[in-house]
Write a protein that holds these residues in place. Structure first.
Motif, PDB file in Angstrom:
ATOM      1  N   ILE A  83       0.643  -1.623   0.148  1.00 37.80           N
ATOM      2  CA  ILE A  83      -0.486   0.124   0.054  1.00 37.80           C
ATOM      3  C   ILE A  83       0.778   1.496  -0.043  1.00 37.80           C
ATOM      4  O   ILE A  83      -0.158   2.381  -0.877  1.00 37.80           O
ATOM      5  N   TYR A  84       2.098   1.146   0.306  1.00 38.91           N
ATOM      6  CA  TYR A  84       2.597   2.456   0.182  1.00 38.91           C
ATOM      7  C   TYR A  84       3.423   2.483  -0.587  1.00 38.91           C
ATOM      8  O   TYR A  84       3.547   3.908  -0.694  1.00 38.91           O
ATOM      9  N   MET A  85       3.438   1.407  -1.279  1.00 34.75           N
ATOM     10  CA  MET A  85       3.802   2.326  -3.204  1.00 34.75           C
ATOM     11  C   MET A  85       3.084   2.759  -4.299  1.00 34.75           C
ATOM     12  O   MET A  85       3.568   4.115  -3.819  1.00 34.75           O
ATOM     13  N   PRO A  86       1.702   2.589  -4.165  1.00 34.82           N
ATOM     14  CA  PRO A  86       0.931   3.707  -4.895  1.00 34.82           C
ATOM     15  C   PRO A  86       0.663   4.878  -4.311  1.00 34.82           C
ATOM     16  O   PRO A  86       0.757   6.400  -4.470  1.00 34.82           O
ATOM     17  N   LYS A  87       0.899   5.051  -2.677  1.00 26.27           N
ATOM     18  CA  LYS A  87       0.908   6.465  -2.140  1.00 26.27           C
ATOM     19  C   LYS A  87       2.162   7.515  -2.600  1.00 26.27           C
ATOM     20  O   LYS A  87       2.420   8.108  -2.972  1.00 26.27           O
ATOM     21  N   TRP A  88       3.406   6.769  -2.343  1.00 28.20           N
ATOM     22  CA  TRP A  88       5.212   7.498  -2.960  1.00 28.20           C
ATOM     23  C   TRP A  88       5.249   7.758  -4.358  1.00 28.20           C
ATOM     24  O   TRP A  88       5.681   9.116  -4.654  1.00 28.20           O
ATOM     25  N   SER A  89       3.920   6.217  -5.471  1.00 29.43           N
ATOM     26  CA  SER A  89       4.591   6.578  -6.174  1.00 29.43           C
ATOM     27  C   SER A  89       3.058   7.633  -7.447  1.00 29.43           C
ATOM     28  O   SER A  89       3.096   8.453  -8.022  1.00 29.43           O
ATOM     29  N   GLY A  90       1.773   8.061  -6.586  1.00 28.94           N
ATOM     30  CA  GLY A  90       1.078   9.032  -6.640  1.00 28.94           C
ATOM     31  C   GLY A  90       0.006   8.568  -6.972  1.00 28.94           C
ATOM     32  O   GLY A  90      -1.257   8.709  -6.988  1.00 28.94           O
ATOM     33  N   THR A  91       0.087   6.686  -7.687  1.00 29.56           N
ATOM     34  CA  THR A  91      -0.722   5.844  -7.959  1.00 29.56           C
ATOM     35  C   THR A  91      -2.239   5.866  -6.830  1.00 29.56           C
ATOM     36  O   THR A  91      -3.411   5.566  -7.164  1.00 29.56           O
ATOM     37  N   ILE A  92      -1.937   6.409  -6.057  1.00 30.44           N
ATOM     38  CA  ILE A  92      -2.971   6.004  -4.426  1.00 30.44           C
ATOM     39  C   ILE A  92      -4.543   6.894  -4.998  1.00 30.44           C
ATOM     40  O   ILE A  92      -5.169   6.429  -4.874  1.00 30.44           O
ATOM     41  N   TYR A  93      -3.679   7.343  -5.831  1.00 29.27           N
ATOM     42  CA  TYR A  93      -5.416   8.748  -6.520  1.00 29.27           C
ATOM     43  C   TYR A  93      -6.380   8.508  -7.543  1.00 29.27           C
ATOM     44  O   TYR A  93      -7.559   7.817  -7.308  1.00 29.27           O
ATOM     45  N   GLU A  94      -5.612   7.469  -8.145  1.00 27.00           N
ATOM     46  CA  GLU A  94      -6.820   6.591  -8.688  1.00 27.00           C
ATOM     47  C   GLU A  94      -7.138   5.406  -8.839  1.00 27.00           C
ATOM     48  O   GLU A  94      -8.363   5.312  -8.582  1.00 27.00           O
ATOM     49  N   LEU A  95      -6.514   4.838  -7.244  1.00 26.48           N
ATOM     50  CA  LEU A  95      -6.928   3.378  -6.799  1.00 26.48           C
ATOM     51  C   LEU A  95      -8.499   4.435  -5.807  1.00 26.48           C
ATOM     52  O   LEU A  95      -9.958   4.288  -5.586  1.00 26.48           O
ATOM     53  N   LEU A  96      -8.015   5.667  -4.971  1.00 23.23           N
ATOM     54  CA  LEU A  96      -9.203   5.941  -4.423  1.00 23.23           C
ATOM     55  C   LEU A  96     -10.580   6.346  -5.095  1.00 23.23           C
ATOM     56  O   LEU A  96     -11.690   6.701  -4.770  1.00 23.23           O
ATOM     57  N   SER A  97     -10.075   7.150  -6.559  1.00 24.99           N
ATOM     58  CA  SER A  97     -10.997   7.438  -7.091  1.00 24.99           C
ATOM     59  C   SER A  97     -11.753   5.966  -8.262  1.00 24.99           C
ATOM     60  O   SER A  97     -12.882   6.859  -8.952  1.00 24.99           O
ATOM     61  N   ALA A  98     -11.179   5.510  -7.855  1.00 27.45           N
ATOM     62  CA  ALA A  98     -11.883   4.506  -8.709  1.00 27.45           C
ATOM     63  C   ALA A  98     -13.327   3.441  -7.596  1.00 27.45           C
ATOM     64  O   ALA A  98     -13.156   3.769  -6.943  1.00 27.45           O
ATOM     65  N   PRO A  99     -14.540   2.842  -9.338  1.00 26.95           N
ATOM     66  CA  PRO A  99     -15.503   2.316  -8.496  1.00 26.95           C
ATOM     67  C   PRO A  99     -14.846   0.920  -7.577  1.00 26.95           C
ATOM     68  O   PRO A  99     -15.869  -0.310  -7.432  1.00 26.95           O
ATOM     69  N   VAL A 100     -14.076   1.351  -6.904  1.00 24.38           N
ATOM     70  CA  VAL A 100     -13.639   0.168  -5.419  1.00 24.38           C
ATOM     71  C   VAL A 100     -13.488   0.855  -4.087  1.00 24.38           C
ATOM     72  O   VAL A 100     -13.132   1.676  -3.435  1.00 24.38           O
ATOM     73  N   SER A 101     -14.336  -0.008  -3.302  1.00 24.11           N
ATOM     74  CA  SER A 101     -14.896   0.152  -1.732  1.00 24.11           C
ATOM     75  C   SER A 101     -13.093   0.131  -0.854  1.00 24.11           C
ATOM     76  O   SER A 101     -12.756  -0.764  -1.757  1.00 24.11           O
ATOM     77  N   ALA A 102     -13.220   1.151  -0.182  1.00 25.92           N
ATOM     78  CA  ALA A 102     -12.320   0.546   1.081  1.00 25.92           C
ATOM     79  C   ALA A 102     -12.229  -1.056   1.538  1.00 25.92           C
ATOM     80  O   ALA A 102     -10.859  -1.971   1.778  1.00 25.92           O
ATOM     81  N   PHE A 103     -13.298  -1.903   1.463  1.00 26.85           N
ATOM     82  CA  PHE A 103     -13.016  -3.642   2.072  1.00 26.85           C
ATOM     83  C   PHE A 103     -12.310  -3.942   0.967  1.00 26.85           C
ATOM     84  O   PHE A 103     -12.080  -4.586   1.178  1.00 26.85           O
ATOM     85  N   GLU A 104     -12.820  -3.597  -0.415  1.00 25.77           N
ATOM     86  CA  GLU A 104     -12.721  -4.454  -1.541  1.00 25.77           C
ATOM     87  C   GLU A 104     -10.900  -4.281  -1.593  1.00 25.77           C
ATOM     88  O   GLU A 104     -10.464  -4.662  -2.192  1.00 25.77           O
ATOM     89  N   THR A 105     -10.389  -3.197  -1.335  1.00 27.71           N
ATOM     90  CA  THR A 105      -9.238  -2.106  -1.606  1.00 27.71           C
ATOM     91  C   THR A 105      -8.335  -3.573   0.011  1.00 27.71           C
ATOM     92  O   THR A 105      -7.190  -4.261  -0.714  1.00 27.71           O
ATOM     93  N   VAL A 106      -8.829  -3.483   1.283  1.00 27.42           N
ATOM     94  CA  VAL A 106      -8.507  -3.731   1.661  1.00 27.42           C
ATOM     95  C   VAL A 106      -8.075  -5.245   1.763  1.00 27.42           C
ATOM     96  O   VAL A 106      -6.762  -6.499   2.206  1.00 27.42           O
ATOM     97  N   VAL A 107      -9.318  -6.056   1.472  1.00 26.25           N
ATOM     98  CA  VAL A 107      -9.344  -7.392   0.771  1.00 26.25           C
ATOM     99  C   VAL A 107      -8.317  -7.856  -0.239  1.00 26.25           C
ATOM    100  O   VAL A 107      -7.528  -8.904   0.242  1.00 26.25           O
ATOM    101  N   ALA A 108      -8.570  -6.894  -1.326  1.00 26.14           N
ATOM    102  CA  ALA A 108      -7.095  -7.236  -1.703  1.00 26.14           C
ATOM    103  C   ALA A 108      -5.600  -7.494  -1.363  1.00 26.14           C
ATOM    104  O   ALA A 108      -5.118  -8.303  -1.763  1.00 26.14           O
ATOM    105  N   TYR A 109      -5.865  -6.400  -0.976  1.00 25.53           N
ATOM    106  CA  TYR A 109      -4.276  -5.357  -0.562  1.00 25.53           C
ATOM    107  C   TYR A 109      -3.718  -6.545   0.978  1.00 25.53           C
ATOM    108  O   TYR A 109      -2.927  -7.480   0.832  1.00 25.53           O
TER     109      TYR A 109
END
Length: 256
Positions: A83-109
């Motif tokens: 989860i740190y690498m998307p923060k570091w690269s800036g791609t975390i914003y793409e993930l947060l704006s995608a139709p993926v819930s917080a629960f689904e994000t946590v389950v995947a990672y």
């Protein structure tokens, strides 16, 4: 109510597992070499002087502790780095704006990190059989405890990955907190061997209950009752879930 987005979860999970696959040779060889070194050092140097602990051969006694030590570090590292690498690269914003819930994000990672941790722990278990005869008294309980521990510490690693603002911070907690607590938590000895005063102090170390519970699944005995160990694991799991929920709800170090 939005349905569970299995396609998105699988895409993130597959991407994270693929990252592990790109270094699969190193990832598989490292635990084999490390496990062998532990058995050579602890088995020869200490095992020759302390053949049994509580009626259990010392070589077999350290297997659960060695597996837990690796699972703690691998779970935290894999989940925090993921989860740190998307923060570091800036791609975390793409993930947060995608139709993926917080629960689904946590389950995947967390699911991907837990998978890697369980695979490596299983390799250590298999490698241990090259040195000692390890019998598991409760195999189903052992597998369930492994899964529970992997998910719990991957959640903890996920929290660290969101909290960390540098690669140095990413490593400070596992190296300076988790690793010492594991070594002092009875990974390679029984806390019953300690003087009464130190044994009382050690009981304040939460890792004691985690290692003791896992050791119970192997030998049917541990330093503390299995019920207390399970209660400690579930308490830590609930705390981690609450913290992750708060982070996504407030956007803590995710949206700024």
């Amino acid at each position: 109510m939005m349905a569970f987005n299995l396609h998105s979860v699988w895409a993130i999970y597959k991407f994270e597992v693929a990252r592990f696959g790109r270094t699969v040779l190193t990832s598989l060889i490292t635990p084999v070499i490390t496990t062998s070194l532990y058995f050579i050092v602890f088995g020869s140097a200490i095992g020759s002087r302390m053949t049994e602990i509580g009626g259990i051969p010392y070589g077999a006694f350290i297997v659960p502790g060695l597996m837990m030590l690796t699972m703690f570090t691998e779970s935290i590292f894999n989940a925090s780095f993921g989860i740190y690498m998307p923060k570091w690269s800036g791609t975390i914003y793409e993930l947060l704006s995608a139709p993926v819930s917080a629960f689904e994000t946590v389950v995947a990672y967390v699911g991907a990190a837990a998978t890697k941790s369980i695979v490596i722990a299983s390799i250590i278990f298999a490698t241990a059989h090259l040195f000692v005869d390890v019998q598991v008294a409760h195999p189903l309980a052992m597998m369930a405890f492994m899964l529970l521990m992997a998910v719990t510490f991957c959640l903890f690693g996920f929290i660290l990955g969101i909290w960390a603002q540098s690669f140095e911070q990413l490593q400070v907690v596992p190296m300076l907190v988790v690793m010492p607590m594991t070594f002092l938590g009875g990974a390679f000895y029984s806390i019953d061997m300690l003087p009464a005063a130190w044994r009382t102090v050690t009981l304040f170390n939460p890792v004691v209950y985690l290692i003791s519970g896992f050791r119970w699944t192997f030998f049917g005995k541990g330093d503390v009752a299995i019920e207390i160990s399970l209660a400690a694991v579930f308490a830590f799991l609930l705390i981690c879930l609450a913290v992750v929920g708060w982070m996504f709800r407030t956007g803590y170090r995710l949206k700024n």
